[in-house]
Design a protein around this motif. Structure first.
Motif, mmCIF file in Angstrom:
data_model
loop_
_atom_site.group_PDB
_atom_site.id
_atom_site.type_symbol
_atom_site.label_atom_id
_atom_site.label_comp_id
_atom_site.label_asym_id
_atom_site.label_seq_id
_atom_site.Cartn_x
_atom_site.Cartn_y
_atom_site.Cartn_z
ATOM 1 N N ARG A 1 36.357 -16.852 -4.891
ATOM 2 C CA ARG A 1 36.313 -15.749 -5.528
ATOM 3 C C ARG A 1 34.772 -15.190 -5.980
ATOM 4 O O ARG A 1 33.939 -15.919 -5.912
ATOM 5 C CB ARG A 1 37.049 -15.726 -6.925
ATOM 6 C CG ARG A 1 38.662 -16.146 -6.912
ATOM 7 C CD ARG A 1 39.323 -14.663 -6.391
ATOM 8 N NE ARG A 1 40.766 -15.048 -5.999
ATOM 9 C CZ ARG A 1 41.434 -15.016 -5.073
ATOM 10 N NH1 ARG A 1 40.774 -15.071 -3.894
ATOM 11 N NH2 ARG A 1 42.787 -15.191 -4.922
ATOM 12 N N GLN B 1 32.730 -12.433 -8.975
ATOM 13 C CA GLN B 1 32.764 -12.168 -10.215
ATOM 14 C C GLN B 1 33.680 -11.205 -10.452
ATOM 15 O O GLN B 1 34.300 -10.973 -11.770
ATOM 16 C CB GLN B 1 31.125 -11.804 -10.813
ATOM 17 C CG GLN B 1 30.406 -13.013 -11.116
ATOM 18 C CD GLN B 1 31.063 -13.940 -11.930
ATOM 19 O OE1 GLN B 1 31.293 -15.159 -11.534
ATOM 20 N NE2 GLN B 1 31.141 -13.554 -13.290
ATOM 21 N N VAL C 1 38.666 -20.881 -7.422
ATOM 22 C CA VAL C 1 39.903 -20.881 -8.529
ATOM 23 C C VAL C 1 40.727 -21.864 -7.904
ATOM 24 O O VAL C 1 40.926 -21.951 -6.725
ATOM 25 C CB VAL C 1 40.212 -19.594 -9.064
ATOM 26 C CG1 VAL C 1 39.257 -18.848 -9.825
ATOM 27 C CG2 VAL C 1 40.887 -18.900 -8.050
ATOM 28 N N HIS D 1 41.232 -9.771 -13.572
ATOM 29 C CA HIS D 1 42.161 -10.314 -14.355
ATOM 30 C C HIS D 1 42.166 -9.815 -15.988
ATOM 31 O O HIS D 1 43.271 -9.603 -16.329
ATOM 32 C CB HIS D 1 41.681 -11.997 -14.650
ATOM 33 C CG HIS D 1 42.409 -12.631 -15.720
ATOM 34 N ND1 HIS D 1 44.065 -12.763 -15.416
ATOM 35 C CD2 HIS D 1 42.260 -12.968 -16.921
ATOM 36 C CE1 HIS D 1 44.208 -13.598 -16.604
ATOM 37 N NE2 HIS D 1 43.375 -13.323 -17.662
ATOM 38 N N ALA D 2 41.191 -9.478 -16.352
ATOM 39 C CA ALA D 2 40.985 -8.576 -17.689
ATOM 40 C C ALA D 2 41.871 -7.486 -17.584
ATOM 41 O O ALA D 2 42.630 -6.970 -18.553
ATOM 42 C CB ALA D 2 39.647 -8.559 -18.193
ATOM 43 N N HIS E 1 36.807 -11.035 -9.855
ATOM 44 C CA HIS E 1 37.983 -11.776 -10.192
ATOM 45 C C HIS E 1 38.357 -11.673 -11.474
ATOM 46 O O HIS E 1 39.410 -11.497 -11.935
ATOM 47 C CB HIS E 1 37.783 -13.030 -9.647
ATOM 48 C CG HIS E 1 38.813 -13.841 -10.005
ATOM 49 N ND1 HIS E 1 40.128 -14.037 -9.503
ATOM 50 C CD2 HIS E 1 39.074 -15.111 -11.171
ATOM 51 C CE1 HIS E 1 40.989 -14.928 -10.095
ATOM 52 N NE2 HIS E 1 40.135 -15.537 -10.982
ATOM 53 N N TYR E 2 37.225 -11.860 -12.562
ATOM 54 C CA TYR E 2 37.513 -11.954 -13.775
ATOM 55 C C TYR E 2 37.850 -10.426 -14.644
ATOM 56 O O TYR E 2 38.687 -10.501 -15.260
ATOM 57 C CB TYR E 2 36.452 -12.784 -14.643
ATOM 58 C CG TYR E 2 36.511 -14.242 -14.058
ATOM 59 C CD1 TYR E 2 37.360 -15.164 -14.484
ATOM 60 C CD2 TYR E 2 35.533 -14.515 -13.424
ATOM 61 C CE1 TYR E 2 37.373 -16.182 -14.030
ATOM 62 C CE2 TYR E 2 35.325 -15.853 -12.997
ATOM 63 C CZ TYR E 2 36.315 -16.745 -13.354
ATOM 64 O OH TYR E 2 36.431 -18.080 -12.764
ATOM 65 N N THR F 1 27.261 -14.524 -9.085
ATOM 66 C CA THR F 1 26.546 -13.898 -10.442
ATOM 67 C C THR F 1 25.289 -13.562 -10.321
ATOM 68 O O THR F 1 24.506 -13.719 -9.375
ATOM 69 C CB THR F 1 26.804 -14.918 -11.568
ATOM 70 O OG1 THR F 1 25.850 -16.206 -11.305
ATOM 71 C CG2 THR F 1 28.178 -15.651 -11.733
#
Length: 181
Positions: free
Chosen positions: A159, A161, A102, A167-168, A163-164, A21
């Motif tokens: 993972r 960032q 994760v 997913h979204a 990764h999210y 991040t």
């Protein structure tokens, strides 16, 4: 590795940022506990983790107690709390090394009932690392006597960032998904 300005854990990420991040350090409590998204808003761990630290030997130590709000039976923690706190703390080991990961797999052995509102310790270590996979084990004990209450082992996959975001995007494409649209 330099530990200057890294708080109680004594760990910093190689690039000066944590877990991929833009933040220089993860949000932490005064006891050094890295906070997840839900707990960050409260400023405290909802699972009752009060302190965390990484030893020079690579073993992570956690001080915790099961909050009364997670009682399953009379004065006994709900098994879901035990599994959740083991998942959370085992997953903190990579974070303490500046790596986001994760959970890919988790196995929990419930050995004795976990009492609520009593001091507990959790010791966590990596058995091995293979590429992006961390094979992690942990043991929860009752303080101060050291009776083993639960053990867990599992696999965490590193993972970043993105990764999210992936997913979204995946979630928005699911049939019947009205929340993400």
């Amino acid at each position: 590795m330099s530990t200057a300005g890294t708080g109680e854990t004594g760990v910093t990420a190689p690039n000066g940022h944590w877990a991929g991040t833009g933040m220089p350090e993860p949000p932490r409590t005064a006891g050094g506990v890295t906070l997840c998204g839900g707990c960050r808003v409260l400023g405290a761990c909802r699972l009752g983790v009060e302190r965390e630290r990484l030893g020079e030997d690579g073993v992570a130590w956690f001080e915790l107690s099961c909050p009364r709000s997670h009682e399953g039976g009379p004065d006994v923690a709900h098994g879901g709390w035990t599994a959740a706190v083991l998942d959370d703390c085992l997953g903190h080991l990579p974070l303490l090394h500046g790596v986001m990961s994760v959970t890919a797999e988790l196995t929990v052995s419930f050995l004795k009932p976990v009492p609520v509102e009593r001091p507990l310790e959790l010791r966590v270590w990596a058995d091995r690392r293979e590429g992006s996979r961390w094979y992690i084990t942990g043991e929860m004990t009752l303080s101060p006597g050291g009776a083993v209450l639960a053990r867990a082992s599992g696999i965490w996959v590193t993972r970043d960032q993105s990764h999210y975001a992936r997913h979204a995007k995946w979630l928005a494409g699911q049939v019947g998904d009205t929340e993400g649209k």
